[in-house]
Design a protein around this motif. Sequence first.
Motif, PDB file in Angstrom:
ATOM      1  N   SER A  72       0.837  -1.198   0.000  1.00  0.00           N
ATOM      2  CA  SER A  72       0.000   0.000   0.000  1.00  0.00           C
ATOM      3  C   SER A  72       0.874   1.250   0.000  1.00  0.00           C
ATOM      4  N   GLY A  75      -1.369   5.218   0.592  1.00  0.00           N
ATOM      5  CA  GLY A  75      -2.579   5.177   1.392  1.00  0.00           C
ATOM      6  C   GLY A  75      -2.541   4.052   2.406  1.00  0.00           C
ATOM      7  N   THR A  76      -3.704   3.751   2.957  1.00  0.00           N
ATOM      8  CA  THR A  76      -3.831   2.738   4.007  1.00  0.00           C
ATOM      9  C   THR A  76      -4.643   1.556   3.496  1.00  0.00           C
ATOM     10  N   LYS A 183       0.109   1.785   6.409  1.00  0.00           N
ATOM     11  CA  LYS A 183      -0.035   3.081   5.751  1.00  0.00           C
ATOM     12  C   LYS A 183       1.253   3.427   5.014  1.00  0.00           C
ATOM     13  N   ASN A 184       1.104   3.644   3.723  1.00  0.00           N
ATOM     14  CA  ASN A 184       2.200   4.136   2.864  1.00  0.00           C
ATOM     15  C   ASN A 184       3.451   3.242   2.945  1.00  0.00           C
TER      16      ASN A 184
END
Length: 202
Positions: A72, A75-76, A183-184
């Motif tokens: 990812s 984003g998450t 996340k990211n």
Amino acid sequence: MPCRSNNRDFDGPIWGGNMLLREVVQGSDGTLYTKFLSESLPQMSLLQMPEVEIPVGSKTVSYSDGKLIIDSPNGTSVASISDLPVNYRITMEIQPLSNYDEIGLFVRATDKRERGYKIELNANKESAFIYNTGINTVKDMRKTIILDLILKDEFIDMNINGKRSVINRLPEKKGQKLFFFLKNGSATIKNINIYQWNDKLW
């Protein structure tokens, strides 16, 4: 650890509480670390691994052969497990595959709107949090992370790599769902084991 006033997650501590034990160990460089005291933990039974639920149409999350892969970069992304007991222990091995902003869990969740308590690891900030309580200077979170989490009644107790511990007393939420999130970044989560004990004994 003291009780929370009015049994509210954000209210301050009041007199009294529970005694929680830690083992202090020394690294080769003399640094002192803390981990769970295994002699004080009850015998637990390994649960059959529940189904890992992937969001419909997800192109960033996959699960096979006991490995959860989350890719990812922008984003998450999440995966989840449902119908967990209120009290359990979960262990896992997290292998970051790239830089990331946050990786962790939401425990005692109900659904995506009621995500329960956030368990957050942040390698950039060298921090680890259980909801509104955290610690800093947590090293080596870009390498393999061995995460050990115990949920018992009001307590959520976490140990990272057998070295750093953080605990929080959170009496309000009792959902039976768990979310993995990233996340990211990209990571593999494997060797996920969930244990349960006899509530009549402990």
